[in-house]
Design an enzyme around this catalytic site. Structure first.
Site, PDB file in Angstrom:
ATOM      1  N   SER A  10      54.204  48.673  -7.404  1.00 32.72           N
ATOM      2  CA  SER A  10      54.733  48.981  -6.077  1.00 32.72           C
ATOM      3  C   SER A  10      54.824  50.490  -5.933  1.00 32.72           C
ATOM      4  O   SER A  10      55.583  51.145  -6.665  1.00 32.72           O
ATOM      5  CB  SER A  10      56.128  48.375  -5.903  1.00 32.72           C
ATOM      6  OG  SER A  10      56.770  49.030  -4.816  1.00 32.72           O
ATOM      7  N   HIS A  35      50.579  47.316  -4.563  1.00 32.47           N
ATOM      8  CA  HIS A  35      51.595  46.709  -3.697  1.00 32.47           C
ATOM      9  C   HIS A  35      52.212  47.785  -2.811  1.00 32.47           C
ATOM     10  O   HIS A  35      52.749  48.785  -3.306  1.00 32.47           O
ATOM     11  CB  HIS A  35      52.669  46.051  -4.573  1.00 32.47           C
ATOM     12  CG  HIS A  35      53.692  45.269  -3.823  1.00 32.47           C
ATOM     13  ND1 HIS A  35      53.484  43.979  -3.374  1.00 32.47           N
ATOM     14  CD2 HIS A  35      54.953  45.588  -3.443  1.00 32.47           C
ATOM     15  CE1 HIS A  35      54.569  43.530  -2.761  1.00 32.47           C
ATOM     16  NE2 HIS A  35      55.479  44.494  -2.781  1.00 32.47           N
ATOM     17  N   ASP A  37      54.942  48.563   0.060  1.00 29.19           N
ATOM     18  CA  ASP A  37      56.156  48.067   0.693  1.00 29.19           C
ATOM     19  C   ASP A  37      56.385  48.774   2.020  1.00 29.19           C
ATOM     20  O   ASP A  37      56.655  49.977   2.058  1.00 29.19           O
ATOM     21  CB  ASP A  37      57.356  48.311  -0.236  1.00 29.19           C
ATOM     22  CG  ASP A  37      57.360  47.347  -1.407  1.00 29.19           C
ATOM     23  OD1 ASP A  37      57.328  46.126  -1.166  1.00 29.19           O
ATOM     24  OD2 ASP A  37      57.371  47.819  -2.559  1.00 29.19           O
ATOM     25  N   MET A  39      58.694  49.137   5.246  1.00 23.93           N
ATOM     26  CA  MET A  39      60.078  48.868   5.663  1.00 23.93           C
ATOM     27  C   MET A  39      60.395  49.641   6.936  1.00 23.93           C
ATOM     28  O   MET A  39      59.943  50.779   7.100  1.00 23.93           O
ATOM     29  CB  MET A  39      61.041  49.306   4.559  1.00 23.93           C
ATOM     30  CG  MET A  39      60.744  48.698   3.201  1.00 23.93           C
ATOM     31  SD  MET A  39      61.988  49.186   1.992  1.00 23.93           S
ATOM     32  CE  MET A  39      61.322  48.435   0.508  1.00 23.93           C
ATOM     33  N   HIS A  68      53.224  44.281   1.748  1.00 21.68           N
ATOM     34  CA  HIS A  68      54.447  43.488   1.917  1.00 21.68           C
ATOM     35  C   HIS A  68      55.189  44.028   3.138  1.00 21.68           C
ATOM     36  O   HIS A  68      55.737  45.132   3.088  1.00 21.68           O
ATOM     37  CB  HIS A  68      55.265  43.637   0.622  1.00 21.68           C
ATOM     38  CG  HIS A  68      56.584  42.935   0.639  1.00 21.68           C
ATOM     39  ND1 HIS A  68      57.515  43.121  -0.358  1.00 21.68           N
ATOM     40  CD2 HIS A  68      57.138  42.056   1.514  1.00 21.68           C
ATOM     41  CE1 HIS A  68      58.581  42.386  -0.097  1.00 21.68           C
ATOM     42  NE2 HIS A  68      58.382  41.743   1.031  1.00 21.68           N
ATOM     43  N   MET A  70      58.071  44.279   5.557  1.00 25.74           N
ATOM     44  CA  MET A  70      59.508  44.026   5.753  1.00 25.74           C
ATOM     45  C   MET A  70      59.899  44.670   7.070  1.00 25.74           C
ATOM     46  O   MET A  70      60.646  45.664   7.123  1.00 25.74           O
ATOM     47  CB  MET A  70      60.299  44.614   4.560  1.00 25.74           C
ATOM     48  CG  MET A  70      60.092  43.827   3.281  1.00 25.74           C
ATOM     49  SD  MET A  70      60.550  44.748   1.793  1.00 25.74           S
ATOM     50  CE  MET A  70      59.013  45.619   1.491  1.00 25.74           C
ATOM     51  N   MET A 139      61.001  36.695  -3.849  1.00 26.53           N
ATOM     52  CA  MET A 139      61.789  37.916  -4.076  1.00 26.53           C
ATOM     53  C   MET A 139      62.845  37.624  -5.142  1.00 26.53           C
ATOM     54  O   MET A 139      63.615  36.660  -5.018  1.00 26.53           O
ATOM     55  CB  MET A 139      62.498  38.357  -2.789  1.00 26.53           C
ATOM     56  CG  MET A 139      61.604  38.894  -1.688  1.00 26.53           C
ATOM     57  SD  MET A 139      60.514  40.242  -2.161  1.00 26.53           S
ATOM     58  CE  MET A 139      61.675  41.526  -2.630  1.00 26.53           C
ATOM     59  N   ASP A 177      58.663  39.657  -7.091  1.00 24.86           N
ATOM     60  CA  ASP A 177      58.896  41.048  -6.692  1.00 24.86           C
ATOM     61  C   ASP A 177      60.382  41.361  -6.810  1.00 24.86           C
ATOM     62  O   ASP A 177      61.211  40.731  -6.142  1.00 24.86           O
ATOM     63  CB  ASP A 177      58.436  41.211  -5.232  1.00 24.86           C
ATOM     64  CG  ASP A 177      58.513  42.642  -4.729  1.00 24.86           C
ATOM     65  OD1 ASP A 177      58.907  43.540  -5.492  1.00 24.86           O
ATOM     66  OD2 ASP A 177      58.179  42.848  -3.533  1.00 24.86           O
TER      67      ASP A 177
END
Ligand code: DX5
Ligand code: ZN
Length: 219
Positions: A10, A35, A37, A39, A68, A70, A139, A177
């Site tokens: 990540s 990966h 992330d 957000m 991913h 979010m 998660m 994760d």
């Protein structure tokens, strides 16, 4: 023989001032996926990166980008992340009103579709989605930050997801994760995980440690 576990560093734990070089370094060290992330400060408390950064990073990587999301609402941004170079887009059922439609939309964009369950989201959330997903992500921390501790009671959910994947007869990746270390990795793999996301455990110690850090997660 079980297929080898895939490691997805990540980049949340990478040096943000040199993300391109960090991606090149983890790939050279054996990463299988990158990966990313995403957000938004709304669905989760933290704010990270958007499609423009994904696009700028894509030429630095040979391995697939496992993005991913979010963010909420998520639907208006699927196309932008697909165009920016995501290979897979993973969404939380809570991030929009119609997760079934969202997953179909991701497939329509020609990307691998993933669904991700928060620690408080029951496994049954995937029961009517199996034919629409290429990846299920469990998660093992509440999303928002790197460096949190693995929530042990999610091991049961990993095992329950594995059962459903086997029963479906489909080729669906099972990813975990959050709080993955060489120790928790062993338990997640024993429960059925085949893809491990790790931020802190990969990036700690700097680039000279990345290969050893990744190897340690493979068990
Ligand atoms: C948390 C993110 C994770 C995070 C994992 O919301 O989804 O991918 O980067 O970080 P570690 O491996 O440090 O728990
Ligand atoms: Zn993540």
């Amino acid at each position: 023989m079980a297929s080898p576990v895939r490691i997805a560093p990540s980049i949340l734990s990478a040096d943000f001032s040199r993300l391109g070089a960090e991606i090149e370094a983890v790939e050279a060290a054996g990463a299988d996926l990158i990966h990313v992330d995403v957000m938004d400060g709304h669905f989760v408390p933290n704010i990270t990166i958007g499609p423009a950064v994904v696009k700028a990073l894509r030429p630095h990587a040979k391995k697939p980008f496992d993005v991913h999301l979010m963010i909420s609402p998520v639907d208006p941004y699927l196309e932008a992340f697909a165009e920016a170079g995501a290979d897979g887009l993973t969404v939380h059922p809570e991030s929009g009103p119609h997760v079934h439609r969202t997953l179909g939309q991701i497939r329509k964009l020609g990307k691998k579709a993933g669904v991700v369950l928060n620690p408080g989201t029951p496994i049954e959330a995937i029961d009517n989605l199996m034919e629409l997903v290429d990846l299920i992500l469990i998660m093992t921390v509440n999303p928002g930050f790197g460096g949190q501790s693995f929530i042990e009671n999610q091991l049961e959910k990993i095992a329950a997801a594995k059962k459903r994947i086997v029963a479906s007869g489909r080729s669906i990746a099972l990813e975990v994760d959050g709080g993955i270390t060489p120790e928790t990795a062993k338990r997640a793999i024993a429960a059925g995980a085949d893809t491990l996301v790790a931020g802190t455990a990969v990036f700690q110690g700097g680039a000279s440690r990345y290969a050893a850090n990744i190897a340690a997660l493979r068990g």
